[in-house]
Scaffold this motif. Structure first.
Motif, PDB file in Angstrom:
ATOM      1  N   SER A  43       0.824  -1.214   0.000  1.00  7.96           N
ATOM      2  CA  SER A  43       0.000   0.000   0.000  1.00  7.96           C
ATOM      3  C   SER A  43       0.855   1.261   0.000  1.00  7.96           C
ATOM      4  CB  SER A  43      -0.929   0.001   1.215  1.00  7.96           C
ATOM      5  OG  SER A  43      -1.851  -1.060   1.142  1.00  7.96           O
ATOM      6  N   ILE A  44       2.040   1.197   0.594  1.00  7.50           N
ATOM      7  CA  ILE A  44       2.936   2.360   0.561  1.00  7.50           C
ATOM      8  C   ILE A  44       3.356   2.655  -0.872  1.00  7.50           C
ATOM      9  CG2 ILE A  44       5.247   3.160   1.210  1.00  7.50           C
ATOM     10  CD1 ILE A  44       4.769   2.055   3.971  1.00  7.50           C
ATOM     11  N   LEU A  45       3.602   1.611  -1.660  1.00  6.95           N
ATOM     12  CA  LEU A  45       3.922   1.828  -3.066  1.00  6.95           C
ATOM     13  C   LEU A  45       2.745   2.466  -3.797  1.00  6.95           C
ATOM     14  CD1 LEU A  45       5.743  -1.508  -4.055  1.00  6.95           C
ATOM     15  CD2 LEU A  45       6.672   0.525  -2.936  1.00  6.95           C
ATOM     16  N   LEU A  46       1.546   2.010  -3.492  1.00  3.36           N
ATOM     17  CA  LEU A  46       0.352   2.553  -4.149  1.00  3.36           C
ATOM     18  C   LEU A  46       0.075   3.988  -3.722  1.00  3.36           C
ATOM     19  CD1 LEU A  46      -1.921  -0.612  -3.906  1.00  3.36           C
ATOM     20  CD2 LEU A  46      -0.817   0.290  -5.958  1.00  3.36           C
ATOM     21  N   LEU A  47       0.401   4.331  -2.484  1.00  7.13           N
ATOM     22  CA  LEU A  47       0.277   5.723  -2.039  1.00  7.13           C
ATOM     23  C   LEU A  47       1.284   6.608  -2.769  1.00  7.13           C
ATOM     24  CD1 LEU A  47      -0.081   5.093   1.793  1.00  7.13           C
ATOM     25  CD2 LEU A  47      -1.806   6.212   0.373  1.00  7.13           C
ATOM     26  N   ALA A  48       2.514   6.109  -2.928  1.00  4.20           N
ATOM     27  CA  ALA A  48       3.555   6.896  -3.585  1.00  4.20           C
ATOM     28  C   ALA A  48       3.295   7.057  -5.086  1.00  4.20           C
ATOM     29  CB  ALA A  48       4.917   6.249  -3.357  1.00  4.20           C
ATOM     30  N   SER A  49       2.571   6.106  -5.660  1.00  2.00           N
ATOM     31  CA  SER A  49       2.295   6.173  -7.098  1.00  2.00           C
ATOM     32  C   SER A  49       1.018   6.939  -7.417  1.00  2.00           C
ATOM     33  CB  SER A  49       2.175   4.757  -7.675  1.00  2.00           C
ATOM     34  OG  SER A  49       1.027   4.110  -7.169  1.00  2.00           O
ATOM     35  N   GLY A  50       0.219   7.231  -6.389  1.00  2.00           N
ATOM     36  CA  GLY A  50      -1.033   7.928  -6.621  1.00  2.00           C
ATOM     37  C   GLY A  50      -2.212   7.020  -6.877  1.00  2.00           C
ATOM     38  N   HIS A  51      -2.023   5.703  -6.745  1.00  3.96           N
ATOM     39  CA  HIS A  51      -3.135   4.775  -6.934  1.00  3.96           C
ATOM     40  C   HIS A  51      -4.015   4.685  -5.693  1.00  3.96           C
ATOM     41  CE1 HIS A  51      -0.566   3.531 -10.299  1.00  3.96           C
ATOM     42  NE2 HIS A  51      -1.640   2.964 -10.806  1.00  3.96           N
ATOM     43  N   LEU A  52      -3.494   5.099  -4.540  1.00  8.20           N
ATOM     44  CA  LEU A  52      -4.249   5.179  -3.295  1.00  8.20           C
ATOM     45  C   LEU A  52      -4.080   6.576  -2.706  1.00  8.20           C
ATOM     46  CD1 LEU A  52      -3.611   1.945  -1.145  1.00  8.20           C
ATOM     47  CD2 LEU A  52      -5.767   2.673  -2.186  1.00  8.20           C
ATOM     48  N   ALA A  53      -5.085   7.027  -1.982  1.00 16.00           N
ATOM     49  CA  ALA A  53      -4.981   8.285  -1.240  1.00 16.00           C
ATOM     50  C   ALA A  53      -4.983   7.962   0.250  1.00 16.00           C
ATOM     51  CB  ALA A  53      -6.157   9.198  -1.577  1.00 16.00           C
ATOM     52  N   PRO A  54      -4.182   8.663   1.043  1.00 12.64           N
ATOM     53  CA  PRO A  54      -4.169   8.386   2.479  1.00 12.64           C
ATOM     54  C   PRO A  54      -5.480   8.794   3.140  1.00 12.64           C
ATOM     55  CG  PRO A  54      -2.877  10.339   1.991  1.00 12.64           C
ATOM     56  CD  PRO A  54      -3.263   9.750   0.671  1.00 12.64           C
ATOM     57  N   THR A  55      -5.830   8.107   4.227  1.00  9.32           N
ATOM     58  CA  THR A  55      -6.998   8.493   5.018  1.00  9.32           C
ATOM     59  C   THR A  55      -6.758   9.826   5.697  1.00  9.32           C
ATOM     60  OG1 THR A  55      -7.306   6.132   5.458  1.00  9.32           O
ATOM     61  CG2 THR A  55      -8.624   7.670   6.758  1.00  9.32           C
ATOM     62  N   ALA A  56      -5.512  10.048   6.117  1.00  7.76           N
ATOM     63  CA  ALA A  56      -5.111  11.315   6.733  1.00  7.76           C
ATOM     64  C   ALA A  56      -3.635  11.529   6.440  1.00  7.76           C
ATOM     65  CB  ALA A  56      -5.358  11.290   8.242  1.00  7.76           C
ATOM     66  N   GLY A  57      -3.179  12.775   6.586  1.00 10.27           N
ATOM     67  CA  GLY A  57      -1.792  13.101   6.307  1.00 10.27           C
ATOM     68  C   GLY A  57      -1.553  13.406   4.841  1.00 10.27           C
ATOM     69  N   ARG A  58      -0.277  13.559   4.483  1.00 12.50           N
ATOM     70  CA  ARG A  58       0.066  13.952   3.116  1.00 12.50           C
ATOM     71  C   ARG A  58       1.185  13.081   2.567  1.00 12.50           C
ATOM     72  NH1 ARG A  58       1.565  20.018   2.309  1.00 12.50           N
ATOM     73  NH2 ARG A  58       3.057  19.487   3.946  1.00 12.50           N
ATOM     74  N   VAL A  59       1.083  12.788   1.276  1.00 15.09           N
ATOM     75  CA  VAL A  59       2.159  12.167   0.521  1.00 15.09           C
ATOM     76  C   VAL A  59       2.558  13.143  -0.570  1.00 15.09           C
ATOM     77  CG1 VAL A  59       2.858  10.230  -0.925  1.00 15.09           C
ATOM     78  CG2 VAL A  59       1.281   9.845   0.983  1.00 15.09           C
ATOM     79  N   LEU A  60       3.840  13.483  -0.629  1.00 17.40           N
ATOM     80  CA  LEU A  60       4.333  14.440  -1.618  1.00 17.40           C
ATOM     81  C   LEU A  60       5.493  13.824  -2.392  1.00 17.40           C
ATOM     82  CD1 LEU A  60       4.389  17.721   0.501  1.00 17.40           C
ATOM     83  CD2 LEU A  60       2.643  17.014  -1.154  1.00 17.40           C
ATOM     84  N   ILE A  61       5.455  14.002  -3.694  1.00 17.37           N
ATOM     85  CA  ILE A  61       6.537  13.565  -4.572  1.00 17.37           C
ATOM     86  C   ILE A  61       7.103  14.822  -5.227  1.00 17.37           C
ATOM     87  CG2 ILE A  61       7.221  12.061  -6.453  1.00 17.37           C
ATOM     88  CD1 ILE A  61       5.973  10.574  -4.058  1.00 17.37           C
ATOM     89  N   ASP A  62       8.321  15.162  -4.848  1.00 16.62           N
ATOM     90  CA  ASP A  62       8.921  16.430  -5.298  1.00 16.62           C
ATOM     91  C   ASP A  62       8.005  17.611  -4.993  1.00 16.62           C
ATOM     92  OD1 ASP A  62      11.319  15.385  -6.157  1.00 16.62           O
ATOM     93  OD2 ASP A  62      10.660  15.114  -8.225  1.00 16.62           O
ATOM     94  N   GLY A  63       7.400  17.583  -3.812  1.00 17.32           N
ATOM     95  CA  GLY A  63       6.577  18.691  -3.348  1.00 17.32           C
ATOM     96  C   GLY A  63       5.169  18.726  -3.912  1.00 17.32           C
ATOM     97  N   LYS A  64       4.804  17.730  -4.727  1.00 15.94           N
ATOM     98  CA  LYS A  64       3.485  17.707  -5.339  1.00 15.94           C
ATOM     99  C   LYS A  64       2.763  16.410  -4.977  1.00 15.94           C
ATOM    100  CE  LYS A  64       5.159  20.304  -9.349  1.00 15.94           C
ATOM    101  NZ  LYS A  64       5.348  20.294 -10.826  1.00 15.94           N
ATOM    102  N   ARG A  65       1.446  16.421  -5.164  1.00 13.45           N
ATOM    103  CA  ARG A  65       0.686  15.198  -4.947  1.00 13.45           C
ATOM    104  C   ARG A  65       1.142  14.122  -5.923  1.00 13.45           C
ATOM    105  NH1 ARG A  65      -5.601  16.593  -4.963  1.00 13.45           N
ATOM    106  NH2 ARG A  65      -5.650  14.360  -4.554  1.00 13.45           N
ATOM    107  N   PRO A  66       1.123  12.848  -5.510  1.00 11.70           N
ATOM    108  CA  PRO A  66       1.564  11.762  -6.401  1.00 11.70           C
ATOM    109  C   PRO A  66       0.788  11.759  -7.713  1.00 11.70           C
ATOM    110  CG  PRO A  66       1.305  10.951  -4.164  1.00 11.70           C
ATOM    111  CD  PRO A  66       0.736  12.344  -4.183  1.00 11.70           C
TER     112      PRO A  66
END
Length: 207
Positions: A43-66
């Protein structure tokens, strides 16, 4: 080099909390999510790829949403398998066209040569040896030239000698400027990575 930031990330699966307050930052190198099965590693891979969205908090790839277009996601076991009845060449070409790669056939030929798949290019994926399956999966992740590469348990099914070859493939990607994040259930594999995120607790350690 791509920066990956997880900030106070929570992910739920129904009523089950897979993790909460997950924090880590990656900047280049070969990195691992390590832990037993069913702890949310993939699921961490899917969060980093943008296939999943977190329930709370933020995931940023180079400062942008995955963004699915900016990450290379390899096959995830039991979730997104390779099309095992297609040939190696057909599988990589399908991904190239999916990502709207310019001159897709030329890109496929380049990857087949790069990963020594020429002799098996017409084999069905399900008929490949494990190392050839790994390299086919890696080629599908790389086909659109992303900077972030996400790989699920690349050591699965490989002998020790084959894993050394696969590990070399991953290290070459980091030397070329890619950020690589992989999952693993093996401590000896995680210990060779720059940063390790341990699940289920979420502890982060660096080499």
């Amino acid at each position: 080099m791509t920066d990956v930031v997880f900030s106070d990330v929570e992910l739920r699966d129904g009523r089950k909390i897979l993790y909460q307050g997950l924090n880590f930052t990656l900047s280049g190198g070969l990195n691992a999510v390590y832990g037993p099965s069913r702890t949310g590693k993939s699921s961490i891979l899917l969060l980093a790829s943008g296939h999943l969205a977190p329930t709370a908090g933020r995931v940023l790839i180079d400062g942008k949403r995955p963004d699915r277009r900016r990450a290379g996601l390899g096959p995830i076991h039991d979730l997104t398998p390779l099309f095992d009845t297609l040939s190696v060449q057909e599988t990589i070409l399908f991904q190239a066209r999916l990502h709207k790669v310019r001159q897709p056939k030329a890109r496929v030929a380049e990857l087949i040569a790069q990963y020594d798949l020429h002799d098996v290019r017409s084999y069905r994926v399900k008929d490949l040896a494990h190392l050839e399956q790994f390299r086919t999966g890696l080629a599908t992740a790389l086909v659109h030239r992303p900077d972030l590469i996400l790989i699920d348990e690349p050591e699965r099914g490989l002998t020790n000698e084959e894993w050394e070859v696969a590990h070399g493939d991953l290290l070459r990607l980091t030397r070329d400027g890619h950020t690589v994040l992989m999952t693993t259930v093996l401590a000896q594999v995680a210990d060779r990575c720059a940063t390790v995120i341990e699940l289920p607790g979420g502890e982060v350690r660096s080499a």
